[in-house]
Scaffold this motif. Sequence first.
Motif, PDB file in Angstrom:
ATOM      1  N   TYR A 109       1.007  -1.066  -0.090  1.00 21.60           N
ATOM      2  CA  TYR A 109      -0.130  -0.003  -0.120  1.00 21.60           C
ATOM      3  C   TYR A 109       0.835   1.276   0.129  1.00 21.60           C
ATOM      4  O   TYR A 109       2.097   1.113   0.234  1.00 21.60           O
ATOM      5  CB  TYR A 109      -0.953  -0.080   1.164  1.00 21.60           C
ATOM      6  N   LEU A 117       4.731   0.831   1.342  1.00 23.02           N
ATOM      7  CA  LEU A 117       5.132  -0.253   2.428  1.00 23.02           C
ATOM      8  C   LEU A 117       4.406  -1.646   1.933  1.00 23.02           C
ATOM      9  O   LEU A 117       3.508  -1.461   1.023  1.00 23.02           O
ATOM     10  CB  LEU A 117       4.637   0.185   3.850  1.00 23.02           C
ATOM     11  N   ARG A 390       8.227 -13.546   6.193  1.00 24.20           N
ATOM     12  CA  ARG A 390       7.697 -12.287   5.745  1.00 24.20           C
ATOM     13  C   ARG A 390       8.922 -11.423   5.250  1.00 24.20           C
ATOM     14  O   ARG A 390       9.576 -11.262   6.272  1.00 24.20           O
ATOM     15  CB  ARG A 390       6.753 -11.680   6.493  1.00 24.20           C
ATOM     16  N   SER A 392       9.692  -7.494   4.677  1.00 24.83           N
ATOM     17  CA  SER A 392       9.041  -6.075   4.890  1.00 24.83           C
ATOM     18  C   SER A 392       9.499  -5.529   3.815  1.00 24.83           C
ATOM     19  O   SER A 392      10.690  -5.419   3.309  1.00 24.83           O
ATOM     20  CB  SER A 392       8.894  -5.464   6.198  1.00 24.83           C
ATOM     21  N   LEU A 393       8.597  -4.492   3.107  1.00 21.67           N
ATOM     22  CA  LEU A 393       8.961  -3.787   1.756  1.00 21.67           C
ATOM     23  C   LEU A 393       8.763  -2.393   2.147  1.00 21.67           C
ATOM     24  O   LEU A 393       7.955  -1.925   2.813  1.00 21.67           O
ATOM     25  CB  LEU A 393       8.192  -4.164   0.711  1.00 21.67           C
ATOM     26  N   LEU A 394       9.808  -1.531   1.620  1.00 20.82           N
ATOM     27  CA  LEU A 394       9.779  -0.112   1.671  1.00 20.82           C
ATOM     28  C   LEU A 394      10.209   0.454   0.293  1.00 20.82           C
ATOM     29  O   LEU A 394      11.402   0.168  -0.186  1.00 20.82           O
ATOM     30  CB  LEU A 394      10.647   0.167   2.854  1.00 20.82           C
TER      31      LEU A 394
ATOM     32  N   GLY B 365       7.823   3.238   9.608  1.00 17.35           N
ATOM     33  CA  GLY B 365       6.701   2.473  10.038  1.00 17.35           C
ATOM     34  C   GLY B 365       6.919   0.843  10.095  1.00 17.35           C
ATOM     35  O   GLY B 365       6.151   0.205  10.969  1.00 17.35           O
ATOM     36  N   SER B 366       7.728   0.411   9.067  1.00 12.00           N
ATOM     37  CA  SER B 366       7.925  -1.017   9.010  1.00 12.00           C
ATOM     38  C   SER B 366       8.985  -1.304  10.476  1.00 12.00           C
ATOM     39  O   SER B 366       9.562  -0.154  11.073  1.00 12.00           O
ATOM     40  CB  SER B 366       8.807  -1.505   7.876  1.00 12.00           C
ATOM     41  N   ASN B 367       8.980  -2.628  10.892  1.00  7.40           N
ATOM     42  CA  ASN B 367       9.852  -2.751  11.931  1.00  7.40           C
ATOM     43  C   ASN B 367      11.403  -2.999  11.559  1.00  7.40           C
ATOM     44  O   ASN B 367      11.860  -3.392  10.594  1.00  7.40           O
ATOM     45  CB  ASN B 367       9.286  -4.099  12.577  1.00  7.40           C
ATOM     46  N   GLY B 381      10.577 -10.484  10.594  1.00 11.47           N
ATOM     47  CA  GLY B 381      10.955  -9.487  11.358  1.00 11.47           C
ATOM     48  C   GLY B 381       9.765  -9.444  12.278  1.00 11.47           C
ATOM     49  O   GLY B 381       8.525 -10.169  12.274  1.00 11.47           O
ATOM     50  N   LEU B 382       9.893  -8.711  13.459  1.00 15.08           N
ATOM     51  CA  LEU B 382       9.081  -8.572  14.590  1.00 15.08           C
ATOM     52  C   LEU B 382       7.633  -7.860  13.959  1.00 15.08           C
ATOM     53  O   LEU B 382       7.812  -7.118  13.287  1.00 15.08           O
ATOM     54  CB  LEU B 382       9.608  -7.631  15.750  1.00 15.08           C
ATOM     55  N   SER B 383       6.692  -8.516  14.522  1.00 19.73           N
ATOM     56  CA  SER B 383       5.573  -7.888  13.953  1.00 19.73           C
ATOM     57  C   SER B 383       4.456  -8.403  15.057  1.00 19.73           C
ATOM     58  O   SER B 383       4.597  -8.969  16.217  1.00 19.73           O
ATOM     59  CB  SER B 383       4.855  -8.722  12.530  1.00 19.73           C
TER      60      SER B 383
END
Lengths: 430, 430
Positions: A109, A117, A390, A392-394, B365-367, B381-383
Amino acid sequence: MAVTLRSADPDFETRFTAFLATKREVSADVEAVVRDIIARVRAGGDKALIDYTLRFDKADLGSLGIAVSRADIEAAYAAADPETVEALKFARDRIRSHHQRQLPKDDRYTDPLGVELGSRWTAVEAVGLYVPGGTASYPSSVLMNAVPAKVAGVERIVMVVPASGGIISPLVLVAADLAGVSEIYRIGGAQAVAALAYGTETIRPVAKIVGPGNAYVAAAKRQVFGTVGIDMIAGPSEVLVIADGKNDPDWIAADLLAQAEHDASAQSILITDNAAFAAAVEAAVQRQLATLPRAETAAASWRDFGAVILVGDLEDALPLADRIAAEHLELAVDDPEAYLARLRNAGSVFLGRHTPEAIGDYVAGSNHVLPTARSARFSSGLSVLDFVKRMSLLKLGPDQLRQLAPAAIALATAEGLDAHGRSVSIRLNM
Amino acid sequence: MAVTLRSADPDFETRFTAFLATKREVSADVEAVVRDIIARVRAGGDKALIDYTLRFDKADLGSLGIAVSRADIEAAYAAADPETVEALKFARDRIRSHHQRQLPKDDRYTDPLGVELGSRWTAVEAVGLYVPGGTASYPSSVLMNAVPAKVAGVERIVMVVPASGGIISPLVLVAADLAGVSEIYRIGGAQAVAALAYGTETIRPVAKIVGPGNAYVAAAKRQVFGTVGIDMIAGPSEVLVIADGKNDPDWIAADLLAQAEHDASAQSILITDNAAFAAAVEAAVQRQLATLPRAETAAASWRDFGAVILVGDLEDALPLADRIAAEHLELAVDDPEAYLARLRNAGSVFLGRHTPEAIGDYVAGSNHVLPTARSARFSSGLSVLDFVKRMSLLKLGPDQLRQLAPAAIALATAEGLDAHGRSVSIRLNM
């Protein structure tokens, strides 16, 4: 006879707390032995596996082969009872359907500042599945471990199972094949865990190892953790039954014994508000034990770790259940949903009088690998999530970086990490 | 200068494999010391905490108090730089927004046979958050650990942080308050982990402990695992940058140094297809080091663990990246999405030339708590998922039990578990 605790007794809190703290397993100190086995497998590869298997399992893998062949699997189908094979297929299909609902969704999104993100899930590339030998070699457990991995999209599902005297249960091989296991090796113990974690000439290493095992297997999993991922360390099984006086005592006794027959360290607990019912259940337990093939095991479990807890009001069972955090929790009451809504900690909940826990062990579709020893306070049963991970994407453009930069640089400066700040400011000619 | 590997060299595979196996941390053998500390805290409670804190942290909790008070927190706000507090709030809000998307949904459905199945998620009831003291006491890490717990609905978020000489960083206290931490205690080391796991007179036990720490803290977390849940054991930080020759060498050098300044054991890796660019980045690293406050640390990390990998085609970087499974992966290329689509293993991916990893450390905003040491092959990663757990649900009526019974009984019989079969058949008068 199991111990009885009464919530009305003045020393109940003390006794219940002590009951919760009861250790049901003596943890054998096998650390050093296991460390040595792992080192030898890392150094010796296949040869070490062959040596250990000859010594511990009395099987000669030099002639049998380390790997189970397609012909071995076909022979297992031929040897297996057809009705049982059908039951395994029925179970496999139901487990697959249920676990497909657990596949996590990617999320991508753009936030109000234009920052993109996201989360992207991918399957673990290769998973090792440990299956115990002997009487604990359960085909149902093969399905419960392998099917979620398959649903997750794991490409290599590598099973290890010791072949005592050269023999592996045909149903275990059939279950593995039905579940989509891609490689099977005739090895067990710490040496099998070492082979999965580090690889040998024959066995390529995996990224994660799951499945139950004895103290050596558990210690080996702990020792290779970090090099590979592992699942939870399973303790003895347990059931908590919350039952009102309207149940058939024989049904509840059967449920308590189904848990107790697993293992002398298993635990069955009944909470009820009806003392007469509790006495009837205890009588039924004794009566049913007489005709149970595994009576000795079940009787020991019920005597040593079983418990009946009498409460004034059945709703008082709920805070106790959250503290017990049972692997299996049966709610044998008129309105189990009302009880469920007020519960926090349990591995799996069986609602109503017609949902014996054993259905969940085999064919309900839900997983039977569940958190034991009160770990449902902080962990969950095995699921597809155990076989995916997972990223995470940025993604920022120049404008987004400009908007986020001041706060990032302020925090980097406050933390004394100047190069962090510079990696942001250098892109803005700040 | 970092080591250079060339994928065209005949010994590349051997050298790359050895590079992957490099240990960057010496694991101190502190098992016995930690075991003793835990036993003493279990036996001695608050008094043991006070004794250890006087000895290890030179702080007298007898007069300071074990618990941080509301007045202490107000004093921390007064002492903190207002701009930094605003940056923390900005980061907190962004972390909260992102993590709210991670809340798992309950699932309840009825299958074609009428069997009701489901999953119900609940928050872990109490979580302990370990925060290191000294220079590694990062307010950003407090946000990254506490905000997801708060979003998950954890009721008690209990922070421990050592107060060396009686002092705790005001920004750490402010970050804790902004994140919704409910209790803070001035303790650290293995003694703090023991207090969180087993409780003392002042501190009620928690169900799960998260957060980074030194070798003593890591060993203590391993030892209390089972009694409580723990998060992953964090290793030294690392970044992998995949960059084409069109990048500004100074930008990429800044990113490599941002990772290297964390710790002499940190690791920065550049993969590129352009040897001249690689040389320019190396020159920029040396130039930037000259003006970096933490130059000594960063230079040691780059020299001892840094690497430049030269590939023939930049797409060849992708399988190497999956094997490295970096904590942080930057894709500084024209079309990062095309690369992402072919990647499997990484903790967090930073897409494009304007997404330096440091933005993810603070305000994206991501961890920033991510899998290190190649564990992105099997973990995430942590979530929010680390602070919730799932109960599986099952509900049958008489008709459903009748339909599932034959297969369940067949499998129970095959596994020699007669009481399991009986708990089903007894409800059907079979």
